[in-house]
Scaffold this motif. Sequence first.
Motif, short mmCIF file in Angstrom:
data_model
loop_
_atom_site.label_atom_id
_atom_site.label_comp_id
_atom_site.label_asym_id
_atom_site.label_seq_id
_atom_site.Cartn_x
_atom_site.Cartn_y
_atom_site.Cartn_z
N GLU A 60 0.82 -1.21 0.00
CA GLU A 60 0.00 0.00 0.00
C GLU A 60 0.85 1.27 0.00
O GLU A 60 0.37 2.33 -0.39
CB GLU A 60 -0.94 -0.02 1.21
CG GLU A 60 -2.05 -1.04 1.07
CD GLU A 60 -2.92 -1.19 2.30
OE1 GLU A 60 -3.83 -2.05 2.28
OE2 GLU A 60 -2.72 -0.44 3.28
N PHE A 61 2.10 1.17 0.43
CA PHE A 61 3.02 2.30 0.36
C PHE A 61 3.84 2.30 -0.93
O PHE A 61 4.50 3.29 -1.24
CB PHE A 61 3.99 2.28 1.54
CG PHE A 61 3.59 3.18 2.67
CD1 PHE A 61 3.55 4.56 2.52
CD2 PHE A 61 3.26 2.65 3.91
CE1 PHE A 61 3.18 5.39 3.56
CE2 PHE A 61 2.88 3.47 4.97
CZ PHE A 61 2.84 4.85 4.80
N ALA A 62 3.83 1.20 -1.67
CA ALA A 62 4.70 1.07 -2.84
C ALA A 62 4.35 2.09 -3.92
O ALA A 62 3.18 2.38 -4.16
CB ALA A 62 4.60 -0.34 -3.42
N PRO A 63 5.36 2.64 -4.58
CA PRO A 63 5.09 3.53 -5.73
C PRO A 63 4.40 2.76 -6.85
O PRO A 63 4.42 1.53 -6.87
CB PRO A 63 6.50 3.99 -6.15
CG PRO A 63 7.38 3.72 -4.97
CD PRO A 63 6.79 2.52 -4.30
N PRO A 64 3.79 3.45 -7.79
CA PRO A 64 3.09 2.77 -8.87
C PRO A 64 4.04 1.89 -9.68
O PRO A 64 5.17 2.27 -9.97
CB PRO A 64 2.54 3.92 -9.73
CG PRO A 64 3.37 5.11 -9.36
CD PRO A 64 3.73 4.92 -7.93
N GLY A 65 3.57 0.70 -9.99
CA GLY A 65 4.36 -0.23 -10.78
C GLY A 65 5.48 -0.91 -10.02
O GLY A 65 6.33 -1.56 -10.63
N ARG A 66 5.51 -0.78 -8.68
CA ARG A 66 6.60 -1.38 -7.90
C ARG A 66 6.10 -2.30 -6.79
O ARG A 66 6.86 -2.66 -5.89
CB ARG A 66 7.46 -0.28 -7.28
CG ARG A 66 8.03 0.71 -8.26
CD ARG A 66 8.99 0.08 -9.25
NE ARG A 66 10.20 -0.36 -8.61
CZ ARG A 66 11.26 0.41 -8.39
NH1 ARG A 66 11.22 1.70 -8.72
NH2 ARG A 66 12.34 -0.06 -7.83
N ARG A 67 4.82 -2.66 -6.81
CA ARG A 67 4.29 -3.47 -5.72
C ARG A 67 4.91 -4.86 -5.67
O ARG A 67 5.10 -5.43 -4.61
CB ARG A 67 2.78 -3.57 -5.82
CG ARG A 67 2.10 -2.26 -5.54
CD ARG A 67 0.61 -2.42 -5.45
NE ARG A 67 -0.01 -1.13 -5.20
CZ ARG A 67 -1.32 -0.95 -5.11
NH1 ARG A 67 -2.13 -1.96 -5.26
NH2 ARG A 67 -1.80 0.25 -4.88
N GLY A 68 5.21 -5.43 -6.83
CA GLY A 68 5.86 -6.73 -6.85
C GLY A 68 7.22 -6.69 -6.18
O GLY A 68 7.56 -7.56 -5.37
N LEU A 69 8.00 -5.65 -6.49
CA LEU A 69 9.33 -5.50 -5.89
C LEU A 69 9.24 -5.23 -4.40
O LEU A 69 9.97 -5.84 -3.60
CB LEU A 69 10.08 -4.36 -6.58
CG LEU A 69 11.48 -4.05 -6.03
CD1 LEU A 69 12.39 -5.25 -6.16
CD2 LEU A 69 12.07 -2.83 -6.73
N TYR A 70 8.35 -4.33 -3.99
CA TYR A 70 8.23 -4.02 -2.57
C TYR A 70 7.74 -5.24 -1.78
O TYR A 70 8.24 -5.52 -0.69
CB TYR A 70 7.27 -2.84 -2.37
CG TYR A 70 7.96 -1.50 -2.38
CD1 TYR A 70 7.85 -0.63 -1.32
CD2 TYR A 70 8.74 -1.11 -3.47
CE1 TYR A 70 8.49 0.61 -1.32
CE2 TYR A 70 9.38 0.12 -3.49
CZ TYR A 70 9.25 0.97 -2.42
OH TYR A 70 9.89 2.19 -2.43
N GLY A 71 6.75 -5.95 -2.31
CA GLY A 71 6.26 -7.15 -1.63
C GLY A 71 7.31 -8.23 -1.54
O GLY A 71 7.35 -9.01 -0.58
N ALA A 72 8.20 -8.30 -2.55
CA ALA A 72 9.23 -9.33 -2.57
C ALA A 72 10.20 -9.19 -1.40
O ALA A 72 10.84 -10.17 -1.00
CB ALA A 72 9.99 -9.28 -3.90
#
Length: 458
Positions: A149-161
């Motif tokens: 929910e804090f991840a920048p757009p298009g980066r949720r996969g990387l942040y969740g990883a």
Amino acid sequence: MKVFSGHSRPVSDRPAARALVAGSVGNFIEWYEFGVYGSFATVIAARFFTPEGAGAAEGLVRTYASFALAFFFRPVGAALFGRLGDRVGRRPVLVLVIALMTGATTLIGVLPTYASAGALAPWLLTFLRVLQGLSAGGEFGGAVALLTEFAPPGRRGLYGAWQSFTVALGLLGGAGVAALLATVLDPGQLADWGWRLAFVLTLPMGLGALWLRLRLDETPAFRSEAVREVPPARAVRRAIAWGAGRVMGWAAAGYTFLVVLPSYLENTLTASFHQALLATVLANVGFAVTILPAGLLSDRVGRRPVMLTGAALVVVLSVPLLNLLQNEGTSNTVKGAWVFGAGAVVGLMAGPGPAMLSEMFPTSVRYTGLGLAYALSNAVFSGCAGLIITESVRRTGNVDIPAYYAAAACAVSVLALAVTNTPAGLASREEADAGDRADVRDVVRRDRRGGGRTEPRR
């Protein structure tokens, strides 16, 4: 610079980076403790589970039973803390969870042993393990919700990883501290009091994590909705079951190749302790190096294609991998490369997995939903992996059982991931693959056949 995470409020780079660290550190502490507990299993067995006259093997079995018990309290923690986190916010619940986790782990390091407290000692240790299981169940859902929910757009996969990446870091950190203590202390000192230091070391780490989380803001997604539409309970239950099916291959293959492998090599294939340890390190390194790239790739091509690739590779390669390890004519270099590859394949599922689960649930039930899906799959297919594999090999004499176990679980995940039209309560494939959960009201409205309700934020 301001960017938008797909929610109605802007997210700056600094809060997103702070959330990345604060969300990941709890998972590191959790798996650090698992690494320490596993490394000192024989010492703990002798100190807590082996009364005078009992055998060492019996004490070790009880030690691992206490280890497994924590897994079965994870779904309870996921439901309890998840529901609270969806009502009052991610930040306060994650503060509570890290405090509970830190306290329980630190107290293990100061517990009285069987020699001084008698039968009370193993019960106290088991009680603390239960608290760790509850806190771990509440940690994953909240931390993944925070990260994505804090991840920048298009980066949720990387942040969740990063949540998966800290599993590898925590396990390696726990094993590394145990190895360091074993190097600088003699066996008597290590067994007497040295092992306690590894658990007490959790206290400064936990205080640092607590400080980071106290400085966090609430996530933009949670703050943006004064009134939240809650999907029907039946739809949420179906989504949880679907999510558990999608990650059960990750759970089963991960524990088979990363945790159960050393004891399998020693007990079944008569490998030396050094060979088994080296294989474990190689598998975990392979796992670690692919997680973040897999998460990043999923931001470009979608979560499902990357996870499908990993699950399908496990189905196809599990039996050849074990046959290669069983072949005495195969060089150690080739065996090492295959073990490294096995860990890397698991990383293909673990990288996109957190973001995929997060995107399956709307904000109003995300903490609870993704936490339960992950906790249920891990309680069954991770917590029981060692017992199922060891007992099945003993009863059948079939040395390929670990491969069948991992492949069967991944086959179910392939089927769950391959479905393009997701069941009621889940986001559409396009929404999930794009990582766009900015507004799920339209999804909720389409799936309100069971009579959803509107719930005010509390």
